[in-house]
Design an enzyme around this catalytic site. Structure first.
Site, short mmCIF file in Angstrom:
data_model
loop_
_atom_site.label_atom_id
_atom_site.label_comp_id
_atom_site.label_asym_id
_atom_site.label_seq_id
_atom_site.Cartn_x
_atom_site.Cartn_y
_atom_site.Cartn_z
CE LYS A 1 -2.37 -0.41 3.89
NZ LYS A 1 -2.01 -1.53 4.62
NE ARG B 1 -5.61 -1.36 8.75
CZ ARG B 1 -4.50 -0.72 8.48
NH1 ARG B 1 -4.49 0.40 7.84
NH2 ARG B 1 -3.34 -1.19 8.87
NE ARG C 1 6.46 -2.75 5.91
CZ ARG C 1 5.14 -2.63 5.83
NH1 ARG C 1 4.56 -2.37 4.69
NH2 ARG C 1 4.41 -2.81 6.90
NE ARG D 1 5.02 -0.25 9.99
CZ ARG D 1 3.90 -0.34 9.29
NH1 ARG D 1 3.84 0.17 8.07
NH2 ARG D 1 2.84 -0.93 9.78
NE ARG E 1 0.63 -4.70 10.91
CZ ARG E 1 1.77 -4.48 10.23
NH1 ARG E 1 2.90 -5.02 10.66
NH2 ARG E 1 1.78 -3.73 9.18
P1 AMP Z 1 -0.38 0.54 8.48
O1 AMP Z 1 0.82 1.42 8.41
O2 AMP Z 1 -1.50 0.99 7.56
O3 AMP Z 1 -0.05 -0.93 8.33
O4 AMP Z 1 -0.98 0.72 9.97
C1 AMP Z 1 -0.23 0.36 11.11
C2 AMP Z 1 -1.16 0.19 12.30
O5 AMP Z 1 -1.83 1.44 12.58
C3 AMP Z 1 -2.31 -0.80 12.11
O6 AMP Z 1 -1.90 -2.13 12.38
C4 AMP Z 1 -3.34 -0.29 13.12
O7 AMP Z 1 -2.99 -0.63 14.44
C5 AMP Z 1 -3.19 1.22 12.99
N1 AMP Z 1 -4.07 1.78 11.94
C6 AMP Z 1 -3.69 2.33 10.74
N2 AMP Z 1 -4.76 2.75 10.06
C7 AMP Z 1 -5.84 2.48 10.83
C8 AMP Z 1 -7.25 2.66 10.66
N3 AMP Z 1 -7.76 3.22 9.55
N4 AMP Z 1 -8.07 2.27 11.67
C9 AMP Z 1 -7.58 1.72 12.79
N5 AMP Z 1 -6.27 1.51 13.02
C10 AMP Z 1 -5.40 1.88 12.05
#
Ligand code: AMP
Length: 217
Positions: A13, A87, A126, A161, A172
């Site tokens: 993404k 999400r 990553r 990360r 996740r």
């Molecule tokens: P990402 O970088 O998109 O993989 O997001 C990392 C983490 O941030 C996720 O595993 C969630 O804990 C939190 N997160 C990111 N976007 C959302 C969202 N739209 N709703 C809820 N939690 C989010």
């Protein structure tokens, strides 16, 4: 032009959003990046966010919707690529309401489709630059930095990360299957979802995305 990138964790993404926004001059909104910025403050909110994120769960809709609203209302943009939002169904419905209020429409949902095994491998390799945000993968030839563990742009050490480990990935992925996967059907019913084979190389995936984006013009 409003676009959503819908995908399981580590499907690309972030990488594809960056490519799309620079090619089409759109605004990139990554809720994950916005949350990681909040973590830097090291206050009470950061502590509770870190706990949720490292457990592989979703942050509350209230916090997320506030972040999104600030980004959408406060800026001057021609279109947005949403990366990591919505999400779940509540977020998707709230986003629709927000767009209606702003007199805008959602044009396209790109679903990056990949097998779980491919994703797990990507997570382990990553790396990110904490300064410019560029994403690398030390396990994938075409995504490696030129010099091992250093950012090509900033020449500083790359970071891993906190939530990019096998254990958090498993959680996740479970959260994704339970909360986010139902959005595929939701957007398919609206006729705006396009499936992209995200197991291909970064460039091949981007070419498929471009084909879909160019049909919108
Ligand atoms: P990402 O970088 O998109 O993989 O997001 C990392 C983490 O941030 C996720 O595993 C969630 O804990 C939190 N997160 C990111 N976007 C959302 C969202 N739209 N709703 C809820 N939690 C989010």
């Amino acid at each position: 032009m409003n676009i959503i990138l819908l995908a399981p964790p580590a499907a690309g993404k972030g990488t594809q959003s960056s490519k799309i926004v620079s090619f089409y001059h759109l605004k990139h909104i990554s809720t994950g990046d916005l949350l990681r910025n909040c973590l830097k403050k090291n206050d009470d909110l950061a502590t509770s966010l870190r706990e949720v994120m490292n457990a592989g769960k979703l942050v509350s809709d209230e916090i997320i919707l506030k972040l999104i609203e600030n980004e959408l209302v406060d800026s001057d943009y021609e279109g947005v690529v949403l990366d990591g939002f919505p999400r779940n169904l509540t977020q998707a419905k709230k986003y629709e309401e927000l767009l209606n209020k702003l007199n805008q429409t959602l044009d396209l949902v790109l679903y990056l489709d990949t097998e779980k095994e491919v994703l797990e491998k990507r997570i382990v390799g990553r790396r990110t630059c904490s300064s410019c945000g560029k994403i690398y993968n030390v396990m994938i030839e075409e995504e490696k930095p030129k010099v091992e563990e250093l950012c090509d742009n900033c020449n500083i050490s790359l970071t891993h990360r906190e939530d990019d480990n096998s254990e958090t990935f498993t959680k996740r992925f479970e959260t994704y299957m339970k909360e986010t996967e139902p959005l595929i059907q939701f957007y398919e019913n609206k006729g705006i979802l396009k499936r992209i084979d995200a197991s291909l190389s970064t460039e091949e995936v981007f070419n498929l995305i471009r084909k879909e984006m160019d049909l919108l013009k």
